[in-house]
Design a protein around this motif. Structure first.
Motif, short mmCIF file in Angstrom:
data_model
loop_
_atom_site.label_atom_id
_atom_site.label_comp_id
_atom_site.label_asym_id
_atom_site.label_seq_id
_atom_site.Cartn_x
_atom_site.Cartn_y
_atom_site.Cartn_z
N PRO A 1 0.83 -1.22 0.00
CA PRO A 1 0.00 0.00 0.00
C PRO A 1 0.86 1.26 0.00
CG PRO A 1 -0.79 -1.58 1.62
CD PRO A 1 0.49 -2.13 1.10
N GLU A 2 0.29 2.33 -0.57
CA GLU A 2 1.05 3.56 -0.74
C GLU A 2 1.46 4.18 0.60
OE1 GLU A 2 0.59 7.91 -2.98
OE2 GLU A 2 -1.01 6.41 -3.12
N TYR A 3 0.59 4.11 1.61
CA TYR A 3 0.92 4.72 2.90
C TYR A 3 2.09 4.00 3.57
CZ TYR A 3 -1.31 1.02 5.71
OH TYR A 3 -1.62 -0.15 6.30
N LEU A 4 2.21 2.67 3.31
CA LEU A 4 3.34 1.93 3.86
C LEU A 4 4.64 2.29 3.15
CD1 LEU A 4 1.87 -1.63 4.52
CD2 LEU A 4 2.45 0.12 6.18
N GLN A 5 4.54 2.55 1.83
CA GLN A 5 5.72 2.96 1.08
C GLN A 5 6.23 4.32 1.59
OE1 GLN A 5 4.62 2.97 -3.06
NE2 GLN A 5 4.55 0.74 -3.22
N LYS A 6 5.31 5.26 1.84
CA LYS A 6 5.70 6.57 2.37
C LYS A 6 6.33 6.44 3.75
CE LYS A 6 2.28 9.39 -0.11
NZ LYS A 6 1.11 10.29 0.03
N LYS A 7 5.73 5.56 4.56
CA LYS A 7 6.26 5.36 5.91
C LYS A 7 7.67 4.78 5.87
CE LYS A 7 5.05 3.35 10.38
NZ LYS A 7 4.09 2.54 11.14
N ALA A 8 7.90 3.82 4.93
CA ALA A 8 9.23 3.21 4.80
C ALA A 8 10.26 4.25 4.37
CB ALA A 8 9.18 2.06 3.80
N LYS A 9 9.89 5.12 3.41
CA LYS A 9 10.81 6.16 2.96
C LYS A 9 11.13 7.14 4.10
CE LYS A 9 9.51 6.13 -1.94
NZ LYS A 9 8.90 6.91 -3.04
N MET A 10 10.11 7.48 4.87
CA MET A 10 10.30 8.41 5.99
C MET A 10 11.22 7.78 7.04
SD MET A 10 7.40 10.37 8.24
CE MET A 10 6.79 8.85 8.95
#
Length: 246
Positions: free
Chosen positions: A12-21
């Motif tokens: 999911p996109e929100y998990l990808q953003k969280k991983a990058k952060m």
């Protein structure tokens, strides 16, 4: 007619953003840790340099004193008188039962609120007069370098944010006394031993030392030390007394 929808992402996109952060945060933490590590290494070098400097200072003072003693022995007209002590270590050995209000107030000024509390005091006319008033309730004397170092390293607690905090890290000292040029334990020992210009700040920063009952017990608290008792001025014999209470 059926519409072809794009395939859903496996993550999911929100998990990808969280991983990058999280990755960005990890990189920043690594940079901060590397910078801190570099600063720590520089500080360790500074601590060692100060220790060697103080050690040389103590050795030079000892050699100078020995030379004065030799000169006085060779001369027939002169004799050697050692310098008066500048610092005393004061230990409370009695409670407050039936204590005069003036005596109780002086003990509070010295921060000796509990039995077996100990503090470093600068010796001058005012403090000596106060020590004589409360003499039946205290034992005091002139500590040597070894005793001061043992007290600071073994029982040293600092007053940090109005709390009693064990001195386990030089960074604690630097945060509290760095603006006065005191950044490590050896700086504290040096100020106490030499009665330096920052003695008052260092003595107030240190929480009163909490000691044990002396090994083997007291002889008698109702007599002066010179009469075979425990209270009063022990001069250099305070070092043996403190070693029994550590």
């Amino acid at each position: 007619m059926p519409v072809d929808l794009p395939p859903l992402p496996k993550v999911p996109e929100y998990l990808q953003k969280k991983a990058k952060m999280n990755e960005k945060l990890e990189e920043e933490l690594k940079k901060i840790e590397a910078k801190r590590q570099k600063g720590t290494e520089a500080r360790v070098v500074e601590y060692k340099a100060r220790f060697k400097q103080y050690q040389k200072e103590y050795e030079d003072a000892y050699k100078e004193e020995q030379m004065k003693i030799k000169k006085s022995l060779k001369s027939n007209d002169h004799f050697y008188v050692p310098a008066e002590a500048k610092v005393a270590f004061v230990i409370r050995i009695r409670g407050i039962l039936a204590v005069h209000p003036k005596t109780r107030k002086i003990l509070q000024l010295f921060r000796l609120r509990q039995i077996h509390n100990g503090v470093f005091v600068r010796i001058n006319k005012a403090t000596m007069n106060m020590l004589r008033i409360v003499e039946p309730y205290i034992a005091y004397g002139y500590p040597d370098l070894k005793t001061i170092r043992r007290l600071v390293y073994a029982r040293g607690y600092g007053k940090i944010d109005h709390r009693r905090i064990a001195l386990v890290d030089n960074e604690q000292i630097e945060r509290a006394l760095g603006k006065r040029g005191i950044i490590c334990m050896e700086d504290i020992v040096h100020e106490l031993y030499t009665c330096g210009p920052e003695f008052k700040a260092v003595a107030n920063f240190l929480w009163p030392f909490k000691l044990n009952s002396p090994t083997g017990g007291y002889r008698t608290k109702k007599k002066h030390f010179v009469e075979g008792g425990d209270y009063g001025n022990r001069e250099t014999f305070i070092n043996d007394f403190v070693s029994k209470m550590l």
